[in-house]
Enzyme design. Structure first.
Site, PDB file in Angstrom:
ATOM      1  N   SER A 163       0.857  -1.193   0.000  1.00 50.82           N
ATOM      2  CA  SER A 163       0.000   0.000   0.000  1.00 50.82           C
ATOM      3  C   SER A 163       0.886   1.234   0.000  1.00 50.82           C
ATOM      4  O   SER A 163       1.675   1.420  -0.918  1.00 50.82           O
ATOM      5  CB  SER A 163      -0.946  -0.031   1.206  1.00 50.82           C
ATOM      6  OG  SER A 163      -1.841   1.058   1.177  1.00 50.82           O
ATOM      7  N   THR A 164       0.824   2.066   1.042  1.00 48.29           N
ATOM      8  CA  THR A 164       1.598   3.301   1.078  1.00 48.29           C
ATOM      9  C   THR A 164       3.100   3.015   0.955  1.00 48.29           C
ATOM     10  O   THR A 164       3.642   2.209   1.698  1.00 48.29           O
ATOM     11  CB  THR A 164       1.325   4.066   2.383  1.00 48.29           C
ATOM     12  OG1 THR A 164      -0.074   4.242   2.533  1.00 48.29           O
ATOM     13  CG2 THR A 164       2.010   5.423   2.376  1.00 48.29           C
ATOM     14  N   HIS A 190      -2.678  -1.064  -3.342  1.00 46.33           N
ATOM     15  CA  HIS A 190      -3.849  -0.228  -3.090  1.00 46.33           C
ATOM     16  C   HIS A 190      -3.750   1.036  -3.945  1.00 46.33           C
ATOM     17  O   HIS A 190      -2.908   1.903  -3.704  1.00 46.33           O
ATOM     18  CB  HIS A 190      -3.928   0.168  -1.611  1.00 46.33           C
ATOM     19  CG  HIS A 190      -4.154  -0.992  -0.697  1.00 46.33           C
ATOM     20  ND1 HIS A 190      -3.926  -0.936   0.663  1.00 46.33           N
ATOM     21  CD2 HIS A 190      -4.593  -2.250  -0.947  1.00 46.33           C
ATOM     22  CE1 HIS A 190      -4.216  -2.105   1.209  1.00 46.33           C
ATOM     23  NE2 HIS A 190      -4.627  -2.915   0.251  1.00 46.33           N
ATOM     24  N   MET A 282       0.049   0.960   5.067  1.00 45.07           N
ATOM     25  CA  MET A 282      -0.758   1.200   6.256  1.00 45.07           C
ATOM     26  C   MET A 282      -1.732   0.054   6.480  1.00 45.07           C
ATOM     27  O   MET A 282      -2.160  -0.603   5.531  1.00 45.07           O
ATOM     28  CB  MET A 282      -1.554   2.491   6.103  1.00 45.07           C
ATOM     29  CG  MET A 282      -0.768   3.753   6.374  1.00 45.07           C
ATOM     30  SD  MET A 282      -1.832   5.210   6.433  1.00 45.07           S
ATOM     31  CE  MET A 282      -2.203   5.453   4.714  1.00 45.07           C
ATOM     32  N   ASP A 285      -4.013  -5.174   5.918  1.00 45.24           N
ATOM     33  CA  ASP A 285      -4.437  -5.987   4.785  1.00 45.24           C
ATOM     34  C   ASP A 285      -3.322  -6.959   4.416  1.00 45.24           C
ATOM     35  O   ASP A 285      -2.163  -6.564   4.278  1.00 45.24           O
ATOM     36  CB  ASP A 285      -4.766  -5.086   3.589  1.00 45.24           C
ATOM     37  CG  ASP A 285      -5.409  -5.847   2.440  1.00 45.24           C
ATOM     38  OD1 ASP A 285      -6.029  -6.897   2.691  1.00 45.24           O
ATOM     39  OD2 ASP A 285      -5.291  -5.378   1.284  1.00 45.24           O
TER      40      ASP A 285
END
Length: 341
Positions: A163-164, A190, A282, A285
């Site tokens: 993600s991030t 993401h 973050m 998940d």
């Protein structure tokens, strides 16, 4: 101590609304505003904010040029505002390459309507990047610890979740995976739906492997990399050598695409022949899906804290005892070639 934020945008309306939203959150305060990239550089030096929110299109100096200068002079976490278009995706990816850590869609209507969802998304992102590890900052010096390494056996599929910080991490990773790597790879990053095609094209341009945005019915082929499309869910099936299924996402699922869903599908159909890799991001998940991969006899690698922008996703997997190895980002490509490819 509150998070000090510099708001950079050429729209006076947008600066005011973003400032109001940030100042309404007790965790943070706006210490200054700027109308162009040159002002942003100067105010970053004088005001020393903890986070900068940055627009792209501005007079005098655009956002990407400003970010490059900021990262050279006084590095600080930058949250980019971007448009949800294919061209906007390319610009945002350029900003992430320049040093921005994350992005949010620039939606004038939602900001004007005082949307609670927009407020929460903005302030939570600011809080997250404020705690992040800047890529331009030196890594902490830690004592080297021996890592027990055992061969994990032949794998027929690698699934990477992130993600991030993921776009930059994946570009670093795919520059180190050699042309002879045969095991198919699936990426779950993401991202909005308008971004994943542009991101797949960028990875394809720097990797010797074939990288594409996945479409429903794709056959899983050696030396191919499939990027899960934003806003959808990716699942796999083993028949006919491996097939990708793309499905609409239930609105109740927080992440679209979801690492958990892709991991669970891989665990069901590939069993002990799958390796899951959890990179910077973050939240948590991937943790539940990693548990299913482990239960099926597969393996899980997690990125180490020092090389993550945000340690949340790898930390969740590590804390639950699901990671077989914890690796610096720079080592993952080589280990994939050694152990899997």
């Amino acid at each position: 101590m509150s998070i000090r934020v510099l708001v950079v945008d050429d729209s006076g309306f947008f600066r005011r609304r973003v400032t109001e939203i940030i100042n309404a959150d007790p965790r943070m305060e706006v210490v200054g505003v700027a109308a162009n990239g040159q002002e942003a550089i100067e105010k970053n030096d004088s005001l020393r904010p903890d986070v900068i929110t940055m627009d792209y299109e501005m007079p005098v100096m655009d956002g990407i040029t400003a970010i490059r200068n900021i990262m050279q002079r006084r590095p600080v976490p930058v949250l980019m505002f971007s448009s949800l278009t294919f061209e906007g995706a390319r610009v945002t990816l350029d900003a992430l390459d320049a040093g921005a850590l994350d992005f949010l869609p620039k939606n004038f209507d939602a900001v004007a309507k005082d949307s609670a969802e927009i407020k929460r998304a903005l302030t939570d992102k600011i809080a997250a990047v404020a705690r992040s590890h800047l890529r331009s900052a030196p890594a902490p010096v830690v004592a080297a610890r021996p890592v027990a390494r055992s061969r994990i056996g032949q794998k027929d599929l690698v699934v990477i979740g992130t993600s991030t910080g993921g776009p930059a991490a994946l570009q670093t990773l795919f520059r180190t995976i050699p042309a002879g790597f045969k095991t198919p790879i699936i990426i779950v990053q993401h991202m909005p739906g308008s971004f994943t095609k542009a991101f797949a094209e960028r990875l394809n341009g720097l990797s010797p492997l074939v990288v594409k945005e996945a479409v429903d019915g794709d056959r899983i082929q050696p030396s191919h990399v499939y990027v899960a499309p934003g806003g959808m869910q990716l699942m796999v099936e083993r028949r006919n050598g491996g097939i990708i299924h793309i499905r609409d996402s239930d609105e109740r699922i927080n992440y679209r695409p979801s690492v958990d869903i892709a991991f669970a599908s891989a665990a069901k159909h590939y069993g002990n022949k799958v390796l899951g890799v959890v990179l910077t991001g973050m939240g948590a998940d991937g943790r539940d899906g990693a548990r299913l991969i482990k239960q099926s006899g597969g393996h899980i690698w997690a990125q180490d804290e020092d090389s993550c922008v945000i340690f949340g996703m790898p930390m969740a997997v590590i804390k639950d005892g699901l990671s077989d190895e914890i690796l610096p980002l720079k080592d993952i490509g080589g280990r994939l070639a050694e152990e899997v490819g």
